[in-house]
Write an enzyme that holds these catalytic residues in place. Sequence first.
Site, mmCIF file in Angstrom:
data_model
loop_
_atom_site.group_PDB
_atom_site.id
_atom_site.type_symbol
_atom_site.label_atom_id
_atom_site.label_comp_id
_atom_site.label_asym_id
_atom_site.label_seq_id
_atom_site.Cartn_x
_atom_site.Cartn_y
_atom_site.Cartn_z
ATOM 1 N N ASP A 8 -12.498 -50.205 -13.017
ATOM 2 C CA ASP A 8 -13.351 -50.691 -14.104
ATOM 3 C C ASP A 8 -13.783 -49.508 -14.956
ATOM 4 O O ASP A 8 -13.674 -48.350 -14.551
ATOM 5 C CB ASP A 8 -14.579 -51.416 -13.547
ATOM 6 C CG ASP A 8 -15.463 -51.999 -14.655
ATOM 7 O OD1 ASP A 8 -14.907 -52.613 -15.580
ATOM 8 O OD2 ASP A 8 -16.692 -51.818 -14.611
ATOM 9 N N SER A 9 -14.305 -49.816 -16.129
ATOM 10 C CA SER A 9 -14.825 -48.779 -17.014
ATOM 11 C C SER A 9 -16.051 -48.099 -16.416
ATOM 12 O O SER A 9 -16.412 -47.005 -16.830
ATOM 13 C CB SER A 9 -15.189 -49.382 -18.372
ATOM 14 O OG SER A 9 -16.217 -50.348 -18.222
ATOM 15 N N TYR A 40 -16.077 -49.590 -22.464
ATOM 16 C CA TYR A 40 -14.766 -49.739 -23.102
ATOM 17 C C TYR A 40 -14.816 -50.699 -24.290
ATOM 18 O O TYR A 40 -13.986 -50.624 -25.188
ATOM 19 C CB TYR A 40 -13.755 -50.295 -22.097
ATOM 20 C CG TYR A 40 -13.104 -49.280 -21.180
ATOM 21 C CD1 TYR A 40 -13.588 -47.983 -21.055
ATOM 22 C CD2 TYR A 40 -11.995 -49.638 -20.417
ATOM 23 C CE1 TYR A 40 -12.982 -47.068 -20.202
ATOM 24 C CE2 TYR A 40 -11.385 -48.730 -19.571
ATOM 25 C CZ TYR A 40 -11.877 -47.451 -19.457
ATOM 26 O OH TYR A 40 -11.279 -46.560 -18.614
ATOM 27 N N GLY A 41 -15.761 -51.624 -24.270
ATOM 28 C CA GLY A 41 -15.766 -52.711 -25.246
ATOM 29 C C GLY A 41 -15.910 -52.284 -26.691
ATOM 30 O O GLY A 41 -15.655 -53.063 -27.603
ATOM 31 N N CYS A 71 -12.080 -55.356 -15.069
ATOM 32 C CA CYS A 71 -12.703 -55.120 -16.372
ATOM 33 C C CYS A 71 -12.100 -56.120 -17.349
ATOM 34 O O CYS A 71 -10.882 -56.128 -17.552
ATOM 35 C CB CYS A 71 -12.421 -53.684 -16.822
ATOM 36 S SG CYS A 71 -12.965 -53.281 -18.504
ATOM 37 N N ASN A 72 -12.936 -56.967 -17.929
ATOM 38 C CA ASN A 72 -12.432 -57.976 -18.859
ATOM 39 C C ASN A 72 -11.769 -57.342 -20.079
ATOM 40 O O ASN A 72 -10.729 -57.815 -20.550
ATOM 41 C CB ASN A 72 -13.578 -58.887 -19.316
ATOM 42 C CG ASN A 72 -14.107 -59.757 -18.210
ATOM 43 O OD1 ASN A 72 -14.929 -59.317 -17.415
ATOM 44 N ND2 ASN A 72 -13.658 -60.992 -18.144
ATOM 45 N N THR A 73 -12.366 -56.273 -20.576
ATOM 46 C CA THR A 73 -11.817 -55.620 -21.759
ATOM 47 C C THR A 73 -10.451 -55.025 -21.475
ATOM 48 O O THR A 73 -9.504 -55.190 -22.249
ATOM 49 C CB THR A 73 -12.784 -54.529 -22.252
ATOM 50 O OG1 THR A 73 -14.053 -55.121 -22.562
ATOM 51 C CG2 THR A 73 -12.245 -53.834 -23.486
ATOM 52 N N GLU A 150 -25.101 -49.474 -16.838
ATOM 53 C CA GLU A 150 -24.574 -48.207 -16.333
ATOM 54 C C GLU A 150 -25.690 -47.215 -16.038
ATOM 55 O O GLU A 150 -25.567 -46.363 -15.155
ATOM 56 C CB GLU A 150 -23.598 -47.601 -17.343
ATOM 57 C CG GLU A 150 -22.270 -48.326 -17.456
ATOM 58 C CD GLU A 150 -21.370 -48.087 -16.260
ATOM 59 O OE1 GLU A 150 -21.366 -46.971 -15.720
ATOM 60 O OE2 GLU A 150 -20.660 -49.024 -15.858
ATOM 61 N N CYS A 182 -17.966 -60.479 -18.865
ATOM 62 C CA CYS A 182 -17.814 -59.048 -18.574
ATOM 63 C C CYS A 182 -18.260 -58.860 -17.134
ATOM 64 O O CYS A 182 -19.262 -59.456 -16.715
ATOM 65 C CB CYS A 182 -18.668 -58.221 -19.526
ATOM 66 S SG CYS A 182 -18.788 -56.451 -19.108
ATOM 67 N N THR A 183 -17.540 -58.053 -16.376
ATOM 68 C CA THR A 183 -17.881 -57.911 -14.951
ATOM 69 C C THR A 183 -19.221 -57.215 -14.742
ATOM 70 O O THR A 183 -19.772 -57.274 -13.640
ATOM 71 C CB THR A 183 -16.779 -57.154 -14.185
ATOM 72 O OG1 THR A 183 -16.500 -55.906 -14.833
ATOM 73 C CG2 THR A 183 -15.508 -57.991 -14.095
ATOM 74 N N HIS A 184 -19.751 -56.583 -15.778
ATOM 75 C CA HIS A 184 -21.103 -56.021 -15.670
ATOM 76 C C HIS A 184 -22.177 -57.126 -15.673
ATOM 77 O O HIS A 184 -23.255 -56.949 -15.102
ATOM 78 C CB HIS A 184 -21.392 -55.082 -16.840
ATOM 79 C CG HIS A 184 -20.759 -53.725 -16.744
ATOM 80 N ND1 HIS A 184 -19.429 -53.507 -16.998
ATOM 81 C CD2 HIS A 184 -21.290 -52.518 -16.419
ATOM 82 C CE1 HIS A 184 -19.165 -52.223 -16.861
ATOM 83 N NE2 HIS A 184 -20.270 -51.593 -16.504
#
Length: 269
Positions: A8-9, A40-41, A71-73, A150, A182-184
Amino acid sequence: MALIGVFDSGVGGLSILDEALRQLPEHDYIYLADSINAPYGEKSSEWIASRSMELCQYLAAQGCDAIMVACNTATAQAIAHIRTELHHIPIIGVEPGIKPAAMQSTNGIVGVLATEATLKSDKFNALLATLPNDCQFIKQAGAGLVSLIEAGQANSEETLELLAQHLEPIQDAGADTLVLGCTHYPFLRKAIRKLLGDSINLIDTSEAVVRQLKRKLETQGKHLDDSKCGSIRLISSKDADTLHQMAQELIQSDLSSHHIESQLVSAFR
């Protein structure tokens, strides 16, 4: 037993790792967080595709039997190319759960909270085009949310205020279902419930993603050893200690049975 790479980012993919540890605790995992470049988005599609490929190639070189692009992006921008280049191992991606959301919505109004890059991607819009026209999707980019998560501020007042701004159009439209694209964003569940209450249905695809991983491993003949829990190697491009700390805070699965180590990979800076 298999070695699973999770990329993931930043820390968002820990939501996917958490679900994997619930369903498949017997496997070994490498979690790779490119936190020095998060989020990343807001980056170009070309950069996202190149960086995602680089990191997945690294995981493949570590001997991973499967890789989860958590990561969806990155999934939206890069997974087709990654699958072509790394065709010898399963590559499992994540995408916003707009299809199950459309099926579960009672009033046909669905909010989609995702990154700008995901919402603009060809992959997302191609998926959207396959769904019934009688379902209205309220698309909202969650600018700034990933950076706050983050920074360990998922439940801060600043995050709550920003999240309220992003959710306002979705709430005003009368959506009864919200896609966490988004996985976040699963780490914002508490804040979302505080703002929207319990009546809105939250869609998170992590359980389905890990079920897909399980099916892929079974076709490889990777059998589980129920007598043990696997190891977890946490790798960061920015700060290994912070990643370890946030994994302890964000992952709800019992980590005490897993051997955990963390490291900084400076080559990815």
